[in-house]
Design a protein around this motif. Structure first.
Motif, PDB file in Angstrom:
ATOM      1  N   ARG A 156       0.945  -1.246  -0.146  1.00 55.23           N
ATOM      2  CA  ARG A 156       0.039  -0.036   0.008  1.00 55.23           C
ATOM      3  C   ARG A 156       0.752   1.286   0.220  1.00 55.23           C
ATOM      4  NH1 ARG A 156      -3.186  -1.617   3.608  1.00 55.23           N
ATOM      5  NH2 ARG A 156      -1.933  -0.574   5.517  1.00 55.23           N
ATOM      6  N   ALA A 157       1.792   1.247   0.615  1.00 55.00           N
ATOM      7  CA  ALA A 157       2.791   2.408   0.722  1.00 55.00           C
ATOM      8  C   ALA A 157       3.632   2.661  -0.421  1.00 55.00           C
ATOM      9  CB  ALA A 157       4.028   2.262   2.015  1.00 55.00           C
ATOM     10  N   CYS A 158       3.707   1.379  -1.283  1.00 57.57           N
ATOM     11  CA  CYS A 158       4.580   1.858  -2.392  1.00 57.57           C
ATOM     12  C   CYS A 158       3.632   2.031  -3.444  1.00 57.57           C
ATOM     13  CB  CYS A 158       5.087   0.448  -2.729  1.00 57.57           C
ATOM     14  SG  CYS A 158       6.447  -0.173  -1.912  1.00 57.57           S
ATOM     15  N   ARG A 159       2.362   1.660  -3.427  1.00 64.08           N
ATOM     16  CA  ARG A 159       1.564   2.222  -4.515  1.00 64.08           C
ATOM     17  C   ARG A 159       0.840   3.720  -4.095  1.00 64.08           C
ATOM     18  NH1 ARG A 159      -0.478  -2.980  -3.334  1.00 64.08           N
ATOM     19  NH2 ARG A 159      -1.923  -1.950  -1.788  1.00 64.08           N
ATOM     20  N   GLU A 160       0.721   4.032  -3.013  1.00 63.43           N
ATOM     21  CA  GLU A 160       0.075   5.363  -2.696  1.00 63.43           C
ATOM     22  C   GLU A 160       1.102   6.429  -2.383  1.00 63.43           C
ATOM     23  OE1 GLU A 160      -2.399   4.542   0.759  1.00 63.43           O
ATOM     24  OE2 GLU A 160      -3.679   3.171  -0.286  1.00 63.43           O
ATOM     25  N   VAL A 161       2.350   6.256  -1.999  1.00 62.56           N
ATOM     26  CA  VAL A 161       3.257   7.003  -2.007  1.00 62.56           C
ATOM     27  C   VAL A 161       4.662   6.948  -2.622  1.00 62.56           C
ATOM     28  CG1 VAL A 161       4.899   8.125   0.125  1.00 62.56           C
ATOM     29  CG2 VAL A 161       2.382   7.471   0.668  1.00 62.56           C
ATOM     30  N   GLY A 162       4.938   5.695  -2.728  1.00 62.85           N
ATOM     31  CA  GLY A 162       6.398   5.483  -3.598  1.00 62.85           C
ATOM     32  C   GLY A 162       7.455   5.091  -2.829  1.00 62.85           C
ATOM     33  N   PHE A 163       7.461   5.446  -1.505  1.00 61.60           N
ATOM     34  CA  PHE A 163       8.620   4.928  -0.805  1.00 61.60           C
ATOM     35  C   PHE A 163       8.158   5.092   0.723  1.00 61.60           C
ATOM     36  CE2 PHE A 163       8.878   9.666   0.190  1.00 61.60           C
ATOM     37  CZ  PHE A 163       8.359  10.299  -1.053  1.00 61.60           C
ATOM     38  N   LEU A 164       9.202   4.388   1.703  1.00 64.80           N
ATOM     39  CA  LEU A 164       8.852   4.561   3.054  1.00 64.80           C
ATOM     40  C   LEU A 164       9.960   4.230   3.915  1.00 64.80           C
ATOM     41  CD1 LEU A 164       9.140   0.726   3.499  1.00 64.80           C
ATOM     42  CD2 LEU A 164       7.464   1.095   1.754  1.00 64.80           C
ATOM     43  N   TYR A 165       9.738   4.462   5.240  1.00 62.23           N
ATOM     44  CA  TYR A 165      10.716   3.957   6.159  1.00 62.23           C
ATOM     45  C   TYR A 165      10.105   2.868   6.597  1.00 62.23           C
ATOM     46  CZ  TYR A 165      12.122   8.983   6.190  1.00 62.23           C
ATOM     47  OH  TYR A 165      12.363  10.522   5.797  1.00 62.23           O
ATOM     48  N   ILE A 166      11.576   1.953   7.247  1.00 65.40           N
ATOM     49  CA  ILE A 166      11.110   0.938   8.127  1.00 65.40           C
ATOM     50  C   ILE A 166      11.728   1.056   9.492  1.00 65.40           C
ATOM     51  CG2 ILE A 166      10.805  -0.422   6.150  1.00 65.40           C
ATOM     52  CD1 ILE A 166      13.512  -1.792   6.547  1.00 65.40           C
ATOM     53  N   LYS A 167      11.403   0.177  10.328  1.00 69.78           N
ATOM     54  CA  LYS A 167      11.740   0.209  11.726  1.00 69.78           C
ATOM     55  C   LYS A 167      11.668  -1.349  12.115  1.00 69.78           C
ATOM     56  CE  LYS A 167       7.804   1.352  14.511  1.00 69.78           C
ATOM     57  NZ  LYS A 167       7.422   2.121  15.628  1.00 69.78           N
ATOM     58  N   ASN A 168      12.547  -1.689  13.188  1.00 72.89           N
ATOM     59  CA  ASN A 168      12.610  -3.034  13.692  1.00 72.89           C
ATOM     60  C   ASN A 168      13.037  -4.063  12.565  1.00 72.89           C
ATOM     61  OD1 ASN A 168      11.951  -2.199  16.122  1.00 72.89           O
ATOM     62  ND2 ASN A 168       9.740  -2.332  15.768  1.00 72.89           N
ATOM     63  N   HIS A 169      14.005  -3.581  11.871  1.00 76.21           N
ATOM     64  CA  HIS A 169      14.696  -4.377  10.745  1.00 76.21           C
ATOM     65  C   HIS A 169      15.862  -5.404  11.172  1.00 76.21           C
ATOM     66  CE1 HIS A 169      17.426  -1.115  10.844  1.00 76.21           C
ATOM     67  NE2 HIS A 169      16.622  -0.206  10.631  1.00 76.21           N
ATOM     68  N   GLY A 170      16.313  -4.951  12.272  1.00 76.66           N
ATOM     69  CA  GLY A 170      17.535  -5.796  13.026  1.00 76.66           C
ATOM     70  C   GLY A 170      18.768  -5.587  12.243  1.00 76.66           C
ATOM     71  N   VAL A 171      18.698  -4.352  11.340  1.00 75.84           N
ATOM     72  CA  VAL A 171      20.464  -4.141  10.799  1.00 75.84           C
ATOM     73  C   VAL A 171      20.981  -3.432  11.787  1.00 75.84           C
ATOM     74  CG1 VAL A 171      21.658  -2.802   9.225  1.00 75.84           C
ATOM     75  CG2 VAL A 171      19.356  -3.748   8.757  1.00 75.84           C
ATOM     76  N   ASP A 172      22.120  -3.913  12.053  1.00 74.15           N
ATOM     77  CA  ASP A 172      23.215  -3.363  13.435  1.00 74.15           C
ATOM     78  C   ASP A 172      23.306  -1.961  13.085  1.00 74.15           C
ATOM     79  OD1 ASP A 172      25.411  -2.594  14.693  1.00 74.15           O
ATOM     80  OD2 ASP A 172      26.233  -4.769  14.793  1.00 74.15           O
ATOM     81  N   PRO A 173      23.052  -1.239  14.138  1.00 67.84           N
ATOM     82  CA  PRO A 173      23.291   0.343  14.199  1.00 67.84           C
ATOM     83  C   PRO A 173      24.629   0.799  13.684  1.00 67.84           C
ATOM     84  CG  PRO A 173      22.226  -0.229  16.141  1.00 67.84           C
ATOM     85  CD  PRO A 173      22.600  -1.417  15.526  1.00 67.84           C
ATOM     86  N   ASP A 174      25.938   0.037  14.171  1.00 68.93           N
ATOM     87  CA  ASP A 174      27.123   0.337  13.670  1.00 68.93           C
ATOM     88  C   ASP A 174      27.260   0.095  12.109  1.00 68.93           C
ATOM     89  OD1 ASP A 174      27.992   0.728  16.304  1.00 68.93           O
ATOM     90  OD2 ASP A 174      28.800  -1.243  16.306  1.00 68.93           O
ATOM     91  N   LEU A 175      26.607  -0.719  11.482  1.00 68.14           N
ATOM     92  CA  LEU A 175      26.504  -1.051  10.207  1.00 68.14           C
ATOM     93  C   LEU A 175      25.937   0.298   9.433  1.00 68.14           C
ATOM     94  CD1 LEU A 175      27.332  -2.600   7.527  1.00 68.14           C
ATOM     95  CD2 LEU A 175      25.282  -4.111   8.080  1.00 68.14           C
ATOM     96  N   ILE A 176      24.842   0.592   9.814  1.00 65.76           N
ATOM     97  CA  ILE A 176      24.117   1.817   9.342  1.00 65.76           C
ATOM     98  C   ILE A 176      25.261   3.027   9.378  1.00 65.76           C
ATOM     99  CG2 ILE A 176      22.224   3.421   9.531  1.00 65.76           C
ATOM    100  CD1 ILE A 176      20.531   0.833  10.907  1.00 65.76           C
ATOM    101  N   ASP A 177      25.689   3.062  10.233  1.00 63.24           N
ATOM    102  CA  ASP A 177      26.700   4.202  10.723  1.00 63.24           C
ATOM    103  C   ASP A 177      27.916   4.183   9.654  1.00 63.24           C
ATOM    104  OD1 ASP A 177      24.978   5.410  12.882  1.00 63.24           O
ATOM    105  OD2 ASP A 177      26.486   4.577  14.419  1.00 63.24           O
ATOM    106  N   GLN A 178      28.363   2.989   9.571  1.00 63.15           N
ATOM    107  CA  GLN A 178      29.488   2.649   8.625  1.00 63.15           C
ATOM    108  C   GLN A 178      28.875   3.094   7.212  1.00 63.15           C
ATOM    109  OE1 GLN A 178      31.173  -1.034   8.931  1.00 63.15           O
ATOM    110  NE2 GLN A 178      31.092  -0.825  11.326  1.00 63.15           N
ATOM    111  N   THR A 179      27.772   2.732   6.956  1.00 64.61           N
ATOM    112  CA  THR A 179      27.212   3.232   5.525  1.00 64.61           C
ATOM    113  C   THR A 179      26.946   4.473   5.140  1.00 64.61           C
ATOM    114  OG1 THR A 179      26.000   0.796   5.596  1.00 64.61           O
ATOM    115  CG2 THR A 179      25.327   2.530   3.936  1.00 64.61           C
TER     116      THR A 179
END
Length: 89
Positions: free
Chosen positions: A44-67
């Motif tokens: 629904r988000a993809c059809r109605e808005v075209g993009f989205l944020y996600i939470k509780n994805h499990g990606v390590d915060p250090d990896l996000i910072d490094q990215t």
């Protein structure tokens, strides 16, 4: 590249109004407790808005910072260096 006018009408971009970018909790997708519900919410988000944020994805915060650090490093390179990495060439 094909001409976009030959795309199925459902694939053409749409102009819609929205007040905020959807924030979707995908924890129930990750743990398997509501795969269908999360998938429908994402769809629904993809059809109605075209993009989205996600939470509780499990990606390590250090990896996000490094990215982010590496992205900043790349975008600070001179234009010629970035263009040398263009995959279309």
């Amino acid at each position: 590249m094909s001409n976009p006018t030959f795309l199925d009408a459902s694939l053409h971009s749409k102009t819609i109004d929205f007040d905020e970018i959807p924030l979707i909790d995908i924890g129930a997708l990750i743990d398997g407790s509501d795969v269908q519900g999360v998938a429908q919410t994402i769809g629904r988000a993809c059809r109605e808005v075209g993009f989205l944020y996600i939470k509780n994805h499990g990606v390590d915060p250090d990896l996000i910072d490094q990215t982010y650090t590496q992205a900043k490093r790349f975008f600070n390179l001179p234009k010629a260096q970035k263009e040398a990495l263009d995959i279309r060439l």
